[in-house]
Design a protein around this motif. Structure first.
Motif, PDB file in Angstrom:
ATOM      1  N   MET A  90      50.201  98.146  82.700  1.00  0.00           N
ATOM      2  CA  MET A  90      51.193  97.473  82.325  1.00  0.00           C
ATOM      3  C   MET A  90      51.237  98.715  81.033  1.00  0.00           C
ATOM      4  O   MET A  90      52.389  98.824  80.049  1.00  0.00           O
ATOM      5  CB  MET A  90      50.852  96.766  81.156  1.00  0.00           C
ATOM      6  CG  MET A  90      50.296  94.795  82.083  1.00  0.00           C
ATOM      7  SD  MET A  90      52.302  94.097  82.332  1.00  0.00           S
ATOM      8  CE  MET A  90      51.890  94.453  83.920  1.00  0.00           C
ATOM      9  N   GLU A  91      50.394  99.495  81.428  1.00  0.00           N
ATOM     10  CA  GLU A  91      50.660 100.490  80.106  1.00  0.00           C
ATOM     11  C   GLU A  91      51.504 101.486  80.578  1.00  0.00           C
ATOM     12  O   GLU A  91      52.292 102.562  80.282  1.00  0.00           O
ATOM     13  CB  GLU A  91      48.652 101.327  80.086  1.00  0.00           C
ATOM     14  CG  GLU A  91      47.904 100.349  78.983  1.00  0.00           C
ATOM     15  CD  GLU A  91      46.811 101.482  78.236  1.00  0.00           C
ATOM     16  OE1 GLU A  91      46.316 103.035  78.623  1.00  0.00           O
ATOM     17  OE2 GLU A  91      45.830 100.713  78.970  1.00  0.00           O
ATOM     18  N   CYS A  92      51.967 101.530  82.193  1.00  0.00           N
ATOM     19  CA  CYS A  92      52.006 102.426  82.427  1.00  0.00           C
ATOM     20  C   CYS A  92      54.194 101.816  82.908  1.00  0.00           C
ATOM     21  O   CYS A  92      55.006 101.945  83.147  1.00  0.00           O
ATOM     22  CB  CYS A  92      52.021 102.916  84.401  1.00  0.00           C
ATOM     23  SG  CYS A  92      50.417 103.659  84.084  1.00  0.00           S
ATOM     24  N   THR A  93      53.604 100.849  82.291  1.00  0.00           N
ATOM     25  CA  THR A  93      55.216  99.741  82.086  1.00  0.00           C
ATOM     26  C   THR A  93      55.884  99.574  81.043  1.00  0.00           C
ATOM     27  O   THR A  93      57.160  99.402  80.391  1.00  0.00           O
ATOM     28  CB  THR A  93      55.194  98.502  83.100  1.00  0.00           C
ATOM     29  OG1 THR A  93      54.184  98.689  84.221  1.00  0.00           O
ATOM     30  CG2 THR A  93      56.521  97.889  83.140  1.00  0.00           C
ATOM     31  N   VAL A  94      55.132 100.763  79.587  1.00  0.00           N
ATOM     32  CA  VAL A  94      55.542 100.058  77.677  1.00  0.00           C
ATOM     33  C   VAL A  94      55.495 101.850  78.178  1.00  0.00           C
ATOM     34  O   VAL A  94      55.112 102.578  78.164  1.00  0.00           O
ATOM     35  CB  VAL A  94      54.173  99.508  77.363  1.00  0.00           C
ATOM     36  CG1 VAL A  94      53.254 100.133  77.504  1.00  0.00           C
ATOM     37  CG2 VAL A  94      54.936  98.613  76.180  1.00  0.00           C
ATOM     38  N   TYR A 124      46.102  97.927  72.775  1.00  0.00           N
ATOM     39  CA  TYR A 124      45.912  96.798  73.536  1.00  0.00           C
ATOM     40  C   TYR A 124      47.039  95.894  73.022  1.00  0.00           C
ATOM     41  O   TYR A 124      47.110  95.067  74.812  1.00  0.00           O
ATOM     42  CB  TYR A 124      45.882  96.766  71.295  1.00  0.00           C
ATOM     43  CG  TYR A 124      45.153  95.209  71.359  1.00  0.00           C
ATOM     44  CD1 TYR A 124      44.003  94.685  70.752  1.00  0.00           C
ATOM     45  CD2 TYR A 124      45.929  93.694  70.749  1.00  0.00           C
ATOM     46  CE1 TYR A 124      43.477  93.624  70.228  1.00  0.00           C
ATOM     47  CE2 TYR A 124      45.654  92.951  71.011  1.00  0.00           C
ATOM     48  CZ  TYR A 124      44.293  92.791  70.109  1.00  0.00           C
ATOM     49  OH  TYR A 124      43.743  91.154  69.895  1.00  0.00           O
ATOM     50  N   PRO A 125      48.438  96.216  73.041  1.00  0.00           N
ATOM     51  CA  PRO A 125      49.049  95.505  73.238  1.00  0.00           C
ATOM     52  C   PRO A 125      49.599  95.307  75.603  1.00  0.00           C
ATOM     53  O   PRO A 125      49.957  94.017  75.620  1.00  0.00           O
ATOM     54  CB  PRO A 125      50.424  95.209  72.809  1.00  0.00           C
ATOM     55  CG  PRO A 125      49.763  96.375  71.737  1.00  0.00           C
ATOM     56  CD  PRO A 125      48.907  97.136  72.396  1.00  0.00           C
ATOM     57  N   ALA A 126      49.096  96.489  75.825  1.00  0.00           N
ATOM     58  CA  ALA A 126      49.381  96.384  77.008  1.00  0.00           C
ATOM     59  C   ALA A 126      48.609  95.503  77.905  1.00  0.00           C
ATOM     60  O   ALA A 126      48.375  94.751  79.421  1.00  0.00           O
ATOM     61  CB  ALA A 126      49.214  97.997  77.746  1.00  0.00           C
ATOM     62  N   LEU A 127      47.280  95.380  77.803  1.00  0.00           N
ATOM     63  CA  LEU A 127      46.108  94.546  77.619  1.00  0.00           C
ATOM     64  C   LEU A 127      46.109  92.872  77.511  1.00  0.00           C
ATOM     65  O   LEU A 127      46.176  92.250  78.131  1.00  0.00           O
ATOM     66  CB  LEU A 127      44.233  94.690  76.780  1.00  0.00           C
ATOM     67  CG  LEU A 127      43.944  94.002  77.814  1.00  0.00           C
ATOM     68  CD1 LEU A 127      43.174  94.430  79.499  1.00  0.00           C
ATOM     69  CD2 LEU A 127      42.150  94.240  77.021  1.00  0.00           C
ATOM     70  N   GLN A 128      46.903  92.653  76.358  1.00  0.00           N
ATOM     71  CA  GLN A 128      47.447  91.471  76.514  1.00  0.00           C
ATOM     72  C   GLN A 128      48.464  91.205  77.256  1.00  0.00           C
ATOM     73  O   GLN A 128      49.005  89.957  78.291  1.00  0.00           O
ATOM     74  CB  GLN A 128      47.765  91.284  75.005  1.00  0.00           C
ATOM     75  CG  GLN A 128      48.054  89.967  74.128  1.00  0.00           C
ATOM     76  CD  GLN A 128      48.164  89.877  72.517  1.00  0.00           C
ATOM     77  OE1 GLN A 128      47.583  90.863  72.074  1.00  0.00           O
ATOM     78  NE2 GLN A 128      49.201  88.312  72.753  1.00  0.00           N
ATOM     79  N   ALA A 129      49.310  91.558  77.617  1.00  0.00           N
ATOM     80  CA  ALA A 129      50.217  91.446  78.393  1.00  0.00           C
ATOM     81  C   ALA A 129      49.805  91.660  79.454  1.00  0.00           C
ATOM     82  O   ALA A 129      50.407  90.438  80.644  1.00  0.00           O
ATOM     83  CB  ALA A 129      51.898  92.902  78.776  1.00  0.00           C
ATOM     84  N   GLU A 151      56.328  89.319  72.267  1.00  0.00           N
ATOM     85  CA  GLU A 151      57.748  89.602  72.598  1.00  0.00           C
ATOM     86  C   GLU A 151      58.076  91.177  73.249  1.00  0.00           C
ATOM     87  O   GLU A 151      58.555  91.140  74.136  1.00  0.00           O
ATOM     88  CB  GLU A 151      58.250  90.103  71.128  1.00  0.00           C
ATOM     89  CG  GLU A 151      59.656  89.217  70.611  1.00  0.00           C
ATOM     90  CD  GLU A 151      59.503  89.322  69.695  1.00  0.00           C
ATOM     91  OE1 GLU A 151      59.534  89.621  68.955  1.00  0.00           O
ATOM     92  OE2 GLU A 151      59.821  87.362  69.649  1.00  0.00           O
ATOM     93  N   ILE A 152      57.015  92.005  72.862  1.00  0.00           N
ATOM     94  CA  ILE A 152      56.430  92.753  73.936  1.00  0.00           C
ATOM     95  C   ILE A 152      56.522  92.897  75.245  1.00  0.00           C
ATOM     96  O   ILE A 152      57.061  93.414  76.641  1.00  0.00           O
ATOM     97  CB  ILE A 152      55.637  94.075  73.360  1.00  0.00           C
ATOM     98  CG1 ILE A 152      55.803  95.540  73.576  1.00  0.00           C
ATOM     99  CG2 ILE A 152      54.315  93.933  73.457  1.00  0.00           C
ATOM    100  CD1 ILE A 152      54.880  96.667  72.978  1.00  0.00           C
ATOM    101  N   THR A 153      55.604  91.796  75.823  1.00  0.00           N
ATOM    102  CA  THR A 153      54.859  91.149  77.282  1.00  0.00           C
ATOM    103  C   THR A 153      56.270  91.272  77.838  1.00  0.00           C
ATOM    104  O   THR A 153      56.321  91.503  78.875  1.00  0.00           O
ATOM    105  CB  THR A 153      53.655  90.374  76.684  1.00  0.00           C
ATOM    106  OG1 THR A 153      52.631  90.380  76.087  1.00  0.00           O
ATOM    107  CG2 THR A 153      53.793  89.373  78.256  1.00  0.00           C
ATOM    108  N   ARG A 154      57.069  90.464  77.160  1.00  0.00           N
ATOM    109  CA  ARG A 154      58.365  89.967  77.336  1.00  0.00           C
ATOM    110  C   ARG A 154      58.654  91.012  78.615  1.00  0.00           C
ATOM    111  O   ARG A 154      59.784  91.692  79.143  1.00  0.00           O
ATOM    112  CB  ARG A 154      59.171  88.997  77.087  1.00  0.00           C
ATOM    113  CG  ARG A 154      59.889  88.430  77.028  1.00  0.00           C
ATOM    114  CD  ARG A 154      60.605  86.995  76.269  1.00  0.00           C
ATOM    115  NE  ARG A 154      62.259  86.847  76.762  1.00  0.00           N
ATOM    116  CZ  ARG A 154      62.787  85.729  77.583  1.00  0.00           C
ATOM    117  NH1 ARG A 154      60.860  84.675  77.699  1.00  0.00           N
ATOM    118  NH2 ARG A 154      63.521  85.566  78.349  1.00  0.00           N
TER     119      ARG A 154
END
Ligand code: TYM
Length: 325
Positions: A90-94, A124-129, A151-154
């Motif tokens: 996720m970190e590499c996708t955000v 943090y939001p990457a872990l949440q995603a 929303e960022i997860t989406r």
């Protein structure tokens, strides 16, 4: 359906009305997963030896509010390596820019001022995603403050699916009609929050009835003495109306018509919350008296969650084309 809660500080009325109540009501119609996200708590944990106890106590609280271990999967995030593994993907996708725009990071970093601001607080939001996408969640029942994180997860899921092919389900946030943003009783402009400065405006799930009564009696309202539901102009009164409405399954504007003075509104709101929390407190105590049973319930949840998380991680690795071991 998936949603999670951090084991930092005590669970409060905002957590319950904004999120936990919806978790319980959704558990019979949906396949539900609920994580105690201790890795998220690490972003601000500095004292050794407390996180495990807080995790156990939170598990007891989740069962005490009514999650049924036979239908709801309650797991501990750090027990499943897939969350950390997926978080890196996720970190590499955000993007750095997207993370920089998260209001919660900006708020928390500002509040910590001279304190240590970990890189984990930023990512943090990457872990949440990862938490959300690992379970193919369609719906994420949360309070209002988590909307931006969903929303960022989406956005992350859309970007990954575009790059590597259809892999992740796109989630959406689900918030309750009333109670999505429970405010601090002393500072009704701010949400009720574990990180608030004082306890006087926070109602904890395990507060004694006398403490709850006192907190409601001292709740900050305003000086015009008119009971009306207006979140902008009368945040203190609106908050009391929302709390009383959710505790009595009514609507804030319907409740408003029954009162002409603040005093009775405050004492009825306090009484309704005391009645709502009483059975939860006693179930919590019972559960905490049998820690081995609690550990068994967690292990069962961990196993069920891991089966799903491992399959999704394998799917993501295959989509990327990582060399199989
Ligand atoms: P956390 O642990 O701060 O809060 C848990 C839930 O309680 C809700 N909530 C509130 N709702 C209404 N009024 C309030 N004053 C209030 N305060 C808290 C939150 O919206 C949340 O639903 N980042 C998340 C934890 C998390 C998560 C996830 C959530 C990690 N991974 C995956 C959903 C899906 C958090 O810090 O929540």
């Amino acid at each position: 359906m998936l949603s999670c809660i951090q084991p930092t500080g005590e669970v409060h009325l905002g957590n319950y009305l904004g999120a936990l109540r919806n978790w319980v009501s959704g558990q019979h119609e949906n396949d539900v997963f609920h994580g105690i996200v201790d890795l998220h708590a690490l972003t601000v944990t500095e004292t050794p030896g407390v996180l495990g106890d807080q995790t156990l106590s939170l598990a007891a609280m989740l069962f005490a509010v009514g999650l049924d271990p036979d239908v709801a999967t309650v797991f501990v995030q750090s027990h499943l390596p897939q969350h950390s593994q997926m978080a890196w993907i996720m970190e590499c996708t955000v993007s750095y820019g997207e993370l920089s725009r998260m209001t919660q990071f900006k708020d928390k970093a500002a509040k910590r001022e001279a304190d240590f601001v970990s890189a984990g607080l930023f990512t943090y939001p990457a872990l949440q995603a990862a938490d959300i996408l690992l379970y193919d969640a369609n719906e994420v029942p949360v309070g209002d403050d988590q909307r931006q994180h969903i929303e960022i997860t989406r956005d992350i899921a859309i970007r990954f699916n575009h790059r590597f092919g259809d892999t992740f389900v796109l989630p959406k946030a689900v918030t309750p009609k009333a109670g999505a943003r429970v405010m601090d009783l002393q500072n009704p402009e701010n949400k009720m929050s574990k990180s608030a400065s004082g306890d006087a405006g926070i109602v904890y799930m395990l507060d004694e009835p006398a403490a709850i009564e006192r907190k409601f009696k001292r709740a900050v309202t305003d000086s015009d003495s008119v009971v009306a539901y207006d979140r902008e102009k009368k945040p203190g009164v609106a908050n009391l109306l929302e709390i009383l409405a959710t505790a009595t399954d009514s609507s804030p504007s319907a409740v408003a018509t029954k009162y002409s003075q603040y005093g009775p509104l405050k004492s009825d709101a306090g009484a309704a919350v005391i009645a709502m929390l009483a059975p939860i407190r006693s179930r919590y105590q019972e559960l905490m008296n049998d820690r081995s049973e609690l550990a068994r319930l967690i292990r069962r949840g961990d196993d069920r969650a891991e089966a799903v998380a491992a399959a999704t991680l394998a799917r993501a690795h295959a989509a990327i084309g990582v060399l199989p071991r």
